[in-house]
Design a protein around this motif. Structure first.
Motif, mmCIF file in Angstrom:
data_model
loop_
_atom_site.group_PDB
_atom_site.id
_atom_site.type_symbol
_atom_site.label_atom_id
_atom_site.label_comp_id
_atom_site.label_asym_id
_atom_site.label_seq_id
_atom_site.Cartn_x
_atom_site.Cartn_y
_atom_site.Cartn_z
ATOM 1 N N ALA A 99 0.822 -1.209 0.000
ATOM 2 C CA ALA A 99 0.000 0.000 0.000
ATOM 3 C C ALA A 99 0.854 1.255 0.000
ATOM 4 O O ALA A 99 0.503 2.248 -0.632
ATOM 5 C CB ALA A 99 -0.927 -0.001 1.211
ATOM 6 N N LEU A 100 1.970 1.241 0.710
ATOM 7 C CA LEU A 100 2.840 2.413 0.717
ATOM 8 C C LEU A 100 3.355 2.700 -0.684
ATOM 9 O O LEU A 100 3.396 3.847 -1.124
ATOM 10 C CB LEU A 100 4.009 2.192 1.676
ATOM 11 C CG LEU A 100 3.706 2.240 3.172
ATOM 12 C CD1 LEU A 100 4.986 2.066 3.962
ATOM 13 C CD2 LEU A 100 3.032 3.545 3.549
ATOM 14 N N THR A 101 3.758 1.661 -1.382
ATOM 15 C CA THR A 101 4.239 1.844 -2.745
ATOM 16 C C THR A 101 3.144 2.395 -3.638
ATOM 17 O O THR A 101 3.376 3.284 -4.462
ATOM 18 C CB THR A 101 4.757 0.508 -3.313
ATOM 19 O OG1 THR A 101 5.784 0.006 -2.459
ATOM 20 C CG2 THR A 101 5.315 0.698 -4.713
ATOM 21 N N ASN A 102 1.927 1.893 -3.470
ATOM 22 C CA ASN A 102 0.808 2.379 -4.277
ATOM 23 C C ASN A 102 0.548 3.859 -4.035
ATOM 24 O O ASN A 102 0.328 4.629 -4.973
ATOM 25 C CB ASN A 102 -0.458 1.575 -3.962
ATOM 26 C CG ASN A 102 -0.374 0.141 -4.463
ATOM 27 O OD1 ASN A 102 0.413 -0.156 -5.354
ATOM 28 N ND2 ASN A 102 -1.167 -0.739 -3.878
ATOM 29 N N VAL A 103 0.566 4.262 -2.768
ATOM 30 C CA VAL A 103 0.333 5.667 -2.443
ATOM 31 C C VAL A 103 1.462 6.533 -2.983
ATOM 32 O O VAL A 103 1.232 7.603 -3.555
ATOM 33 C CB VAL A 103 0.195 5.856 -0.918
ATOM 34 C CG1 VAL A 103 0.142 7.331 -0.565
ATOM 35 C CG2 VAL A 103 -1.053 5.159 -0.413
ATOM 36 N N CYS A 104 2.699 6.073 -2.808
ATOM 37 C CA CYS A 104 3.845 6.866 -3.249
ATOM 38 C C CYS A 104 3.849 7.090 -4.755
ATOM 39 O O CYS A 104 4.373 8.097 -5.240
ATOM 40 C CB CYS A 104 5.147 6.187 -2.827
ATOM 41 S SG CYS A 104 5.413 6.176 -1.037
ATOM 42 N N GLN A 105 3.276 6.174 -5.494
ATOM 43 C CA GLN A 105 3.240 6.315 -6.948
ATOM 44 C C GLN A 105 2.170 7.294 -7.409
ATOM 45 O O GLN A 105 2.181 7.711 -8.568
ATOM 46 C CB GLN A 105 3.003 4.949 -7.590
ATOM 47 C CG GLN A 105 4.197 4.018 -7.483
ATOM 48 C CD GLN A 105 3.910 2.642 -8.036
ATOM 49 O OE1 GLN A 105 2.771 2.171 -8.010
ATOM 50 N NE2 GLN A 105 4.938 1.982 -8.537
ATOM 51 N N ALA A 106 1.266 7.679 -6.518
ATOM 52 C CA ALA A 106 0.213 8.617 -6.901
ATOM 53 C C ALA A 106 0.827 9.983 -7.212
ATOM 54 O O ALA A 106 1.599 10.513 -6.414
ATOM 55 C CB ALA A 106 -0.815 8.750 -5.784
ATOM 56 N N PRO A 107 0.516 10.574 -8.359
ATOM 57 C CA PRO A 107 1.115 11.865 -8.722
ATOM 58 C C PRO A 107 0.683 13.007 -7.820
ATOM 59 O O PRO A 107 1.261 14.089 -7.874
ATOM 60 C CB PRO A 107 0.624 12.078 -10.164
ATOM 61 C CG PRO A 107 -0.614 11.252 -10.275
ATOM 62 C CD PRO A 107 -0.380 10.055 -9.409
ATOM 63 N N MET A 132 7.888 8.961 -5.832
ATOM 64 C CA MET A 132 7.095 10.176 -5.623
ATOM 65 C C MET A 132 7.563 11.240 -6.606
ATOM 66 O O MET A 132 8.372 12.108 -6.289
ATOM 67 C CB MET A 132 7.243 10.660 -4.174
ATOM 68 C CG MET A 132 6.850 9.621 -3.143
ATOM 69 S SD MET A 132 6.966 10.255 -1.451
ATOM 70 C CE MET A 132 6.920 8.727 -0.514
ATOM 71 N N ARG A 133 7.052 11.183 -7.808
ATOM 72 C CA ARG A 133 7.576 11.989 -8.912
ATOM 73 C C ARG A 133 7.339 13.488 -8.731
ATOM 74 O O ARG A 133 8.036 14.299 -9.342
ATOM 75 C CB ARG A 133 6.946 11.535 -10.235
ATOM 76 C CG ARG A 133 7.074 10.036 -10.508
ATOM 77 C CD ARG A 133 8.523 9.605 -10.647
ATOM 78 N NE ARG A 133 8.674 8.170 -10.826
ATOM 79 C CZ ARG A 133 8.682 7.551 -12.000
ATOM 80 N NH1 ARG A 133 8.522 8.244 -13.112
ATOM 81 N NH2 ARG A 133 8.841 6.245 -12.067
ATOM 82 N N ASN A 134 6.359 13.868 -7.919
ATOM 83 C CA ASN A 134 6.036 15.285 -7.745
ATOM 84 C C ASN A 134 6.311 15.777 -6.328
ATOM 85 O O ASN A 134 5.747 16.778 -5.893
ATOM 86 C CB ASN A 134 4.568 15.533 -8.102
ATOM 87 C CG ASN A 134 4.289 15.283 -9.570
ATOM 88 O OD1 ASN A 134 4.959 15.833 -10.439
ATOM 89 N ND2 ASN A 134 3.314 14.435 -9.858
ATOM 90 N N LEU A 135 7.184 15.076 -5.630
ATOM 91 C CA LEU A 135 7.486 15.436 -4.247
ATOM 92 C C LEU A 135 8.146 16.808 -4.172
ATOM 93 O O LEU A 135 9.050 17.129 -4.945
ATOM 94 C CB LEU A 135 8.415 14.389 -3.636
ATOM 95 C CG LEU A 135 8.485 14.352 -2.106
ATOM 96 C CD1 LEU A 135 7.150 13.926 -1.521
ATOM 97 C CD2 LEU A 135 9.590 13.404 -1.649
#
Length: 363
Positions: A99-107, A132-135
């Motif tokens: 789940a952490l990976t899924n959340v982190c991939q959210a733009p 986290m591409r938009n962190l």
């Protein structure tokens, strides 16, 4: 006679619920009103996810949370797009927390923070962060068994072509531990760009080379603690100072608690490189200093007062001290006696705080 049902426009519902984003309980109730309210309510409910464990080594609890999130976002993946901020407190990633990976991939995720959390390896954390591409905001204080820095994105099971180097530009960074992150940031393949930060919060042990690496655009700088090398009397250490922070507007010195005698010496080491024969005024305007000791002597702080009398520091508008609320009403008089110039200039303020509560909110 038929009565016409009047519905509130969805746009108005969204505006109403946006004002409730800090009230999760009310948002949960709003989600039960009707279909038109569900999506907007969930957007507020999942805007900030905080995972907190009483014990970071409690594997059963960690796995339960991980499975719950995994199930939730697997059944309703659109909810991951509502997440703006992910925070881990005393969280142990003791199992495959998909789940952490899924959340982190959210733009939509722009902020990630973790305090007192545990990862098996540093590479495991790097893998999450790199998704986290938009962190924009990163705050990390964690521990792990294996601090080895990965050598490539492929080790993290991320395609290198999909994530160019320096493509994630941070605006705010706070690190509790420096060495591993600096090694990672300097790798050619690292997706994070930290050369254009607006705000930086790091331990005072940082050297000048490291501080310069973060660029000259810093507007806010926080240094925590007093360098241990200064405490033991080393004179050969390349302490960080403010000479190469030309755009700095706010400086905060936190956690000056145990070595009051050394605090003034360190502050002078920070400031004295700014002194110049031309008397050019330095740009920063606000100075915050935390003295979290239970007792205050302020023996050498008159030297600090004399230093800030120099024309180079005329731009400073406020010098705000924060001290323990247990020190009593006499604390303000103590500062006024030791810092007469700052007091006369109306720049001096003294706040009394509860450090236990402050610690919980400070990260």
């Amino acid at each position: 006679m038929m009565t016409m049902e009047r519905r509130i426009p969805n746009e108005l519902v969204d505006l109403i619920l946006e004002n409730l984003y800090l009230d999760t309980d009310t948002l949960r109730n709003c989600a039960l009103v009707g279909k038109a309210w569900v999506s907007s309510s969930q957007r507020g409910i999942f805007r900030e996810i905080v995972l907190s464990m009483l014990s970071p080594m409690n594997m059963d609890a960690n796995l339960k949370v991980a499975r719950h999130l995994d199930t939730l976002f697997s059944e309703k993946p659109y909810m991951a797009s509502f997440v703006r901020s992910l925070e881990l407190r005393s969280f142990g990633r003791s199992g495959p927390a998909v789940a952490l990976t899924n959340v982190c991939q959210a733009p939509s995720v722009t902020r990630f923070s973790t305090i007192d959390s545990w990862f098996r390896t540093f590479a495991e954390l790097v893998s999450l962060l790199s998704r986290m591409r938009n962190l924009k905001v990163l705050a990390v204080d964690m521990s792990c068994f294996d601090w080895n820095v990965p050598n490539s994105l492929s080790e993290l099971e991320i395609e290198e072509a999909s994530l160019p180097p320096r493509s994630i530009q941070l605006e705010e960074l706070r690190l509790g531990i420096i060495p591993c992150f600096m090694t990672w940031f300097q790798r050619d393949w690292c997706p994070f760009d930290v050369h254009h930060l607006n705000s930086l919060d790091i331990p005072s042990e940082v050297d000048m080379v490291t501080l310069q690496y973060f660029g000259t655009g810093l507007r806010e700088l926080t240094l925590r603690g007093i360098p241990g090398t200064l405490v033991v009397g080393r004179s050969d250490f390349n302490y960080a100072h403010l000479q190469y922070t030309p755009n700095l507007r706010k400086l905060s010195l936190r956690d000056l608690d145990e070595y009051m005698f050394h605090a003034v010496a360190w502050i002078k080491a920070l400031f004295e490189p700014l002194l110049n024969s031309e008397g050019n005024i330095v740009p920063f305007q606000h100075l915050n200093i935390d003295l979290s000791s239970r007792t205050l002597h302020l023996n050498r702080w008159s030297e600090f007062d004399e230093l800030l009398e120099k024309p180079e520091f005329a731009s400073i508008e406020t010098v705000d001290f924060r001290v323990s609320e247990t020190l009593g009403a006499q604390v303000l008089d103590m500062f006024r006696k030791k810092l007469p110039s700052l007091d006369a200039s109306k720049k001096l303020t003294v706040q009394e705080v509860n450090w236990k509560k402050e610690f919980k909110l400070d990260f």
